[in-house]
Design an enzyme around this catalytic site. Structure first.
Site, PDB file in Angstrom:
ATOM      1  CG  ASP A  33      -4.702 -10.248   3.514  1.00  0.00           C
ATOM      2  OD1 ASP A  33      -4.387 -10.788   2.437  1.00  0.00           O
ATOM      3  OD2 ASP A  33      -4.473  -9.042   3.755  1.00  0.00           O
ATOM      4  CG  HIS A  39      -1.955  -1.074   1.211  1.00  0.00           C
ATOM      5  ND1 HIS A  39      -2.785  -1.323   0.138  1.00  0.00           N
ATOM      6  CD2 HIS A  39      -2.268  -1.996   2.156  1.00  0.00           C
ATOM      7  CE1 HIS A  39      -3.575  -2.356   0.419  1.00  0.00           C
ATOM      8  NE2 HIS A  39      -3.280  -2.783   1.635  1.00  0.00           N
ATOM      9  CG  HIS A  98      -6.591  -5.358   1.865  1.00  0.00           C
ATOM     10  ND1 HIS A  98      -6.039  -6.168   2.842  1.00  0.00           N
ATOM     11  CD2 HIS A  98      -7.765  -4.909   2.365  1.00  0.00           C
ATOM     12  CE1 HIS A  98      -6.844  -6.191   3.885  1.00  0.00           C
ATOM     13  NE2 HIS A  98      -7.909  -5.444   3.628  1.00  0.00           N
ATOM     14  CG  ASP A 128      -2.901  -8.488   0.748  1.00  0.00           C
ATOM     15  OD1 ASP A 128      -2.046  -8.738   1.618  1.00  0.00           O
ATOM     16  OD2 ASP A 128      -3.961  -7.869   0.987  1.00  0.00           O
TER      17      ASP A 128
END
Length: 339
Positions: free
Chosen positions: A281, A157, A194, A192
């Site tokens: 995740d 990120h 995200h 991931d």
């Protein structure tokens, strides 16, 4: 399989996390590293401490202005009367072309996208050694075919001059650029839950690194503003970014179908090395509850990536504390090794 980890990465211990207006314990806790380390060892990994590759590979991705911020902001913040223990932004510029501030409060808002990336006295050193871990794994992967980097804090990120979502230095991007400078043609494959918005942003206008991300649909999931299927790159990078958002709750079959599309694009790019942004995740028991990949599903994901036949750097991203976190990493590594 060689694995890399430096205990100094655990010194970053964020105390601030907000979700839906509530202050909660941060999911990105140091004990994640202990769980993942045991998971790597259970897969038979030989864990080494990374050597120091210096700051130059980091500076190839992140601006000098931003790196100065990361290294100095905590001391400046604590010097303010009434300042808290961690640097946490509370005001942000309307856009990145607004004036560059001089005050610590303004700088925090400029260089931190959200409240999920608090900076303490130890943050820079932990992030620095996380990046060195990724660099060491990229070197080992060229020699051995694959290597695992236990990077914590994670990185995908983080933009070139902006922290966010637990991330400060973009480890996968740093590894990919390091490999590109060696004359290779890297593809970053982000699995991931995200979207890897920082990674996308770093390479969005470049054609020499392919970025592909499989993730929960950002229409109702972090990072919200990036990760949509229409984002294909810009300028010279048009066509070198692929987002494959999945409906919330998607399980093994849907994820594997998207992975096949991702690997086809990597083949068309003629990548000769893959940097996997390895989030765990997407698992059904992860606290973020975005997708429902099973532990066995991670083994299948790894086997499909291995079948691409490219040297592969496995860079740890998300995957948060649950009873299954260590087993998920073990199963992924075993799946890559054909076990």
């Amino acid at each position: 399989m060689k694995a890399f980890f430096d205990p100094r990465q655990k010194s970053h211990d964020p105390q601030h996390f907000m979700a839906r207006g509530q202050r909660l314990p941060s999911p990105e806790a140091p004990k994640r590293a202990d769980i993942l380390l045991r998971g790597a060892q259970a897969a038979g990994c030989h864990v080494e401490t990374p050597p120091d590759h210096g700051q130059a590979p980091i500076s190839a991705i992140h601006s000098a202005e931003y790196l100065s911020f990361l290294q100095t902001i905590h001391a400046r913040w604590r010097a303010m009367p009434g300042a808290g223990d961690e640097v946490i932004p509370n005001v942000h510029p309307a856009n990145r072309t607004d004036s560059y501030p001089s005050s610590p409060i303004g700088l925090a808002g400029y260089h931190q996208a959200d409240t999920a990336c608090p900076i303490s006295a130890e943050t820079w050193h932990a992030a620095y050694w996380s990046a060195q871990t990724a660099l060491s794994a990229s070197e080992a992967a060229l020699n051995d075919g694959v290597a695992y980097a236990l990077c914590r804090p994670p990185g995908h990120h983080a933009f070139g001059d902006l922290a966010g979502g637990f991330c400060f230095l973009n480890n996968a991007a740093i590894a990919a650029e390091h490999l590109r400078c060696k004359g290779l043609r890297p593809a970053i494959l982000d699995v991931d839950v995200h979207h890897g918005n920082g990674t996308q942003g770093i390479f969005y206008e470049r054609s020499d690194v392919l970025t592909v991300s499989i993730h929960a649909n950002p229409e109702a999931f972090y990072p919200f503003y990036w990760g949509h299927g229409s984002e294909r790159g810009k300028g010279a990078g048009l066509g070198s970014n692929l987002n494959l958002p999945l409906a919330l709750g998607t399980g093994n079959d849907g994820f594997i179908a998207a992975l096949e599309t991702a690997l086809d694009r990597i083949t068309c790019f003629a990548a000769d090395v893959i940097v996997v942004a390895l989030g765990l995740d997407a698992h059904e028991s992860d606290p973020f509850q975005g997708l429902t990949v099973t532990t066995e599903g991670f083994g299948a994901i790894a086997a499909a990536i291995k079948a691409a036949g490219k040297p592969t750097v496995l860079v740890q991203e998300g995957g948060y504390v649950s009873d299954d976190l260590g087993a998920n990493l073990t199963r992924f590594l075993d799946g890559y090794l054909g076990r």
